[in-house]
Write a protein that holds these residues in place. Structure first.
Motif, mmCIF file in Angstrom:
data_model
loop_
_atom_site.group_PDB
_atom_site.id
_atom_site.type_symbol
_atom_site.label_atom_id
_atom_site.label_comp_id
_atom_site.label_asym_id
_atom_site.label_seq_id
_atom_site.Cartn_x
_atom_site.Cartn_y
_atom_site.Cartn_z
ATOM 1 N N THR A 142 4.761 9.291 0.132
ATOM 2 C CA THR A 142 4.413 7.894 0.361
ATOM 3 C C THR A 142 5.662 7.061 0.682
ATOM 4 O OG1 THR A 142 4.556 7.470 -2.029
ATOM 5 C CG2 THR A 142 2.370 7.970 -1.118
ATOM 6 N N SER A 143 6.809 7.715 0.779
ATOM 7 C CA SER A 143 8.049 6.985 1.071
ATOM 8 C C SER A 143 8.673 7.366 2.413
ATOM 9 C CB SER A 143 9.081 7.231 -0.040
ATOM 10 O OG SER A 143 9.412 8.602 -0.144
ATOM 11 N N ARG A 144 8.250 8.501 2.985
ATOM 12 C CA ARG A 144 8.802 8.950 4.264
ATOM 13 C C ARG A 144 7.688 9.465 5.165
ATOM 14 N NH1 ARG A 144 14.312 9.264 3.561
ATOM 15 N NH2 ARG A 144 14.552 10.085 5.651
ATOM 16 N N TRP A 145 7.905 9.357 6.471
ATOM 17 C CA TRP A 145 7.008 9.977 7.435
ATOM 18 C C TRP A 145 7.063 11.499 7.270
ATOM 19 C CZ3 TRP A 145 3.838 7.703 11.116
ATOM 20 C CH2 TRP A 145 3.988 6.329 11.295
ATOM 21 N N LEU A 146 5.967 12.151 7.571
ATOM 22 C CA LEU A 146 5.971 13.598 7.762
ATOM 23 C C LEU A 146 6.009 13.831 9.265
ATOM 24 C CD1 LEU A 146 5.617 16.504 6.529
ATOM 25 C CD2 LEU A 146 3.191 16.251 7.108
ATOM 26 N N GLU A 171 0.832 -1.194 0.000
ATOM 27 C CA GLU A 171 0.000 0.000 0.000
ATOM 28 C C GLU A 171 0.874 1.254 0.000
ATOM 29 O OE1 GLU A 171 -4.083 -1.230 2.327
ATOM 30 O OE2 GLU A 171 -2.434 -0.397 3.476
ATOM 31 N N ALA A 172 0.457 2.248 -0.763
ATOM 32 C CA ALA A 172 1.176 3.531 -0.811
ATOM 33 C C ALA A 172 0.600 4.438 0.270
ATOM 34 C CB ALA A 172 1.038 4.158 -2.195
ATOM 35 N N LYS A 173 0.949 4.153 1.509
ATOM 36 C CA LYS A 173 0.413 4.913 2.639
ATOM 37 C C LYS A 173 1.109 6.259 2.780
ATOM 38 C CE LYS A 173 1.391 1.772 5.661
ATOM 39 N NZ LYS A 173 1.503 1.053 6.953
ATOM 40 N N GLN A 174 0.386 7.218 3.348
ATOM 41 C CA GLN A 174 0.958 8.499 3.768
ATOM 42 C C GLN A 174 0.841 8.554 5.283
ATOM 43 O OE1 GLN A 174 -1.904 10.224 0.830
ATOM 44 N NE2 GLN A 174 -0.379 11.846 0.706
ATOM 45 N N CYS A 175 1.939 8.894 5.945
ATOM 46 C CA CYS A 175 1.976 8.792 7.403
ATOM 47 C C CYS A 175 2.526 10.068 8.044
ATOM 48 C CB CYS A 175 2.837 7.604 7.827
ATOM 49 S SG CYS A 175 2.222 6.000 7.240
ATOM 50 N N ILE A 176 1.984 10.399 9.214
ATOM 51 C CA ILE A 176 2.396 11.597 9.960
ATOM 52 C C ILE A 176 2.735 11.184 11.384
ATOM 53 C CG2 ILE A 176 1.699 13.900 10.732
ATOM 54 C CD1 ILE A 176 -0.380 13.876 8.440
ATOM 55 N N ASN A 179 -3.045 9.289 -2.504
ATOM 56 C CA ASN A 179 -2.185 10.487 -2.490
ATOM 57 C C ASN A 179 -2.987 11.710 -2.056
ATOM 58 O OD1 ASN A 179 0.386 11.530 -2.692
ATOM 59 N ND2 ASN A 179 0.252 11.994 -4.865
ATOM 60 N N LEU A 180 -3.470 11.650 -0.842
ATOM 61 C CA LEU A 180 -4.368 12.666 -0.302
ATOM 62 C C LEU A 180 -3.620 13.897 0.195
ATOM 63 C CD1 LEU A 180 -6.670 10.259 1.757
ATOM 64 C CD2 LEU A 180 -7.109 11.187 -0.530
ATOM 65 N N VAL A 181 -4.381 14.939 0.488
ATOM 66 C CA VAL A 181 -3.848 16.170 1.090
ATOM 67 C C VAL A 181 -4.275 16.205 2.552
ATOM 68 C CG1 VAL A 181 -3.930 18.687 1.069
ATOM 69 C CG2 VAL A 181 -3.879 17.424 -1.089
ATOM 70 N N ALA A 182 -3.331 16.480 3.433
ATOM 71 C CA ALA A 182 -3.613 16.570 4.862
ATOM 72 C C ALA A 182 -3.709 18.033 5.282
ATOM 73 C CB ALA A 182 -2.522 15.876 5.671
ATOM 74 N N VAL A 183 -4.795 18.381 5.941
ATOM 75 C CA VAL A 183 -4.953 19.708 6.528
ATOM 76 C C VAL A 183 -4.722 19.530 8.023
ATOM 77 C CG1 VAL A 183 -6.532 21.630 6.935
ATOM 78 C CG2 VAL A 183 -6.571 20.421 4.735
ATOM 79 N N LEU A 184 -3.586 20.068 8.508
ATOM 80 C CA LEU A 184 -3.149 19.837 9.881
ATOM 81 C C LEU A 184 -3.578 20.974 10.784
ATOM 82 C CD1 LEU A 184 0.500 18.585 9.221
ATOM 83 C CD2 LEU A 184 -1.624 17.256 9.316
ATOM 84 N N SER A 185 -4.070 20.622 11.958
ATOM 85 C CA SER A 185 -4.495 21.644 12.907
ATOM 86 C C SER A 185 -4.166 21.212 14.325
ATOM 87 C CB SER A 185 -6.000 21.922 12.770
ATOM 88 O OG SER A 185 -6.753 20.743 12.963
ATOM 89 N N ILE A 186 -4.184 22.201 15.230
ATOM 90 C CA ILE A 186 -3.915 21.979 16.648
ATOM 91 C C ILE A 186 -5.255 21.882 17.359
ATOM 92 C CG2 ILE A 186 -2.875 22.959 18.722
ATOM 93 C CD1 ILE A 186 -1.038 24.565 16.758
ATOM 94 N N VAL A 187 -5.538 20.743 17.956
ATOM 95 C CA VAL A 187 -6.805 20.576 18.654
ATOM 96 C C VAL A 187 -6.862 21.562 19.814
ATOM 97 C CG1 VAL A 187 -8.251 18.998 19.984
ATOM 98 C CG2 VAL A 187 -6.990 18.160 17.989
ATOM 99 N N GLY A 188 -7.846 22.448 19.794
ATOM 100 C CA GLY A 188 -7.969 23.468 20.829
ATOM 101 C C GLY A 188 -7.020 24.626 20.651
#
Length: 211
Positions: free
Chosen positions: A190-194, A37-42, A102-111
């Motif tokens: 898809t090859s490295r962690w963010l 699987e071509a996973k994307q990971c954070i 190959n999705l786009v991640a919208v990152l936010s700080i909870v609270g």
């Protein structure tokens, strides 16, 4: 005449071994041929609870105003396809059917509120005196005529604000959910962690270890 059953049993035994061996090799070949699987990971190394909303790349718009500033938005009606929230020292990946998109991640700080975020960028973007907006691109490619926008830059700041589209139609553009908590819009590898690190006042992102 009396026939011995021993030779027959021996033949059946050998045949069973051969069949079992062939079956095992065949199954093994199928497993080896299955693509990963071509996973994307954070990975969260930051001092806050991290939220990632994952969207299809074609739903995330990169906008430009006449002053050359950049803002971001969503096609109206666009919904995230995966939502994750997790604390420090943990990671999350796209999963299931999302693992090869190959999705786009919208990152936010909870609270996180208005501590630091892309909303601040969008507000600066909206304050430009030029005041017109065009769709420069999507993360999935170029803008089509149905996504090109022209109108008030302030539209992107509101949660649900329509802007006039080139050609006289209406093409609403919406801000991200909890926009005042968002600090990054990114398409992870898809090859490295963010990796995400830093504090709520200064969140940072960058490439991490190999997947």
């Amino acid at each position: 005449m009396i026939w011995s059953s021993k030779p027959l049993r021996a033949v059946l035994h050998v045949t069973a071994i051969v069949l079992f061996t062939l079956t095992t090799v065949s199954v093994g070949s199928v497993v080896i041929a299955t693509p990963a699987e071509a996973k994307q990971c954070i990975w969260n190394k930051a001092g806050f609870v991290l939220r990632a909303r994952w969207y299809k790349a074609s739903d995330v718009l990169t906008l430009r105003n006449s002053a050359g500033e950049t803002g971001y938005g969503l096609r109206v009606g666009a919904k995230h396809v995966q939502l994750d929230e997790w604390p420090v020292a943990q990671g999350r990946c796209t999963r299931g059917a999302n693992a090869n998109q190959n999705l786009v991640a919208v990152l936010s700080i909870v609270g996180g509120g208005v501590v630091h975020g892309i909303a601040n960028i969008n507000q600066k973007f909206a304050s430009a005196t030029a005041g017109t907006v065009t769709c420069a691109a999507t993360f999935g490619g170029s803008c089509s005529t149905t996504t090109a926008t022209a109108g008030s830059a302030a539209a992107i700041v509101g949660n649900q604000a329509a802007v006039a589209m080139a050609g006289g139609d209406r093409s609403p553009v919406q801000n991200f959910p909890n926009a005042n908590e968002v600090f990054k819009v990114v398409q992870p590898s898809t090859s490295r962690w963010l990796d995400v690190w830093g504090t709520a006042f200064s969140p940072q992102t960058g490439p991490g270890g190999s997947l």
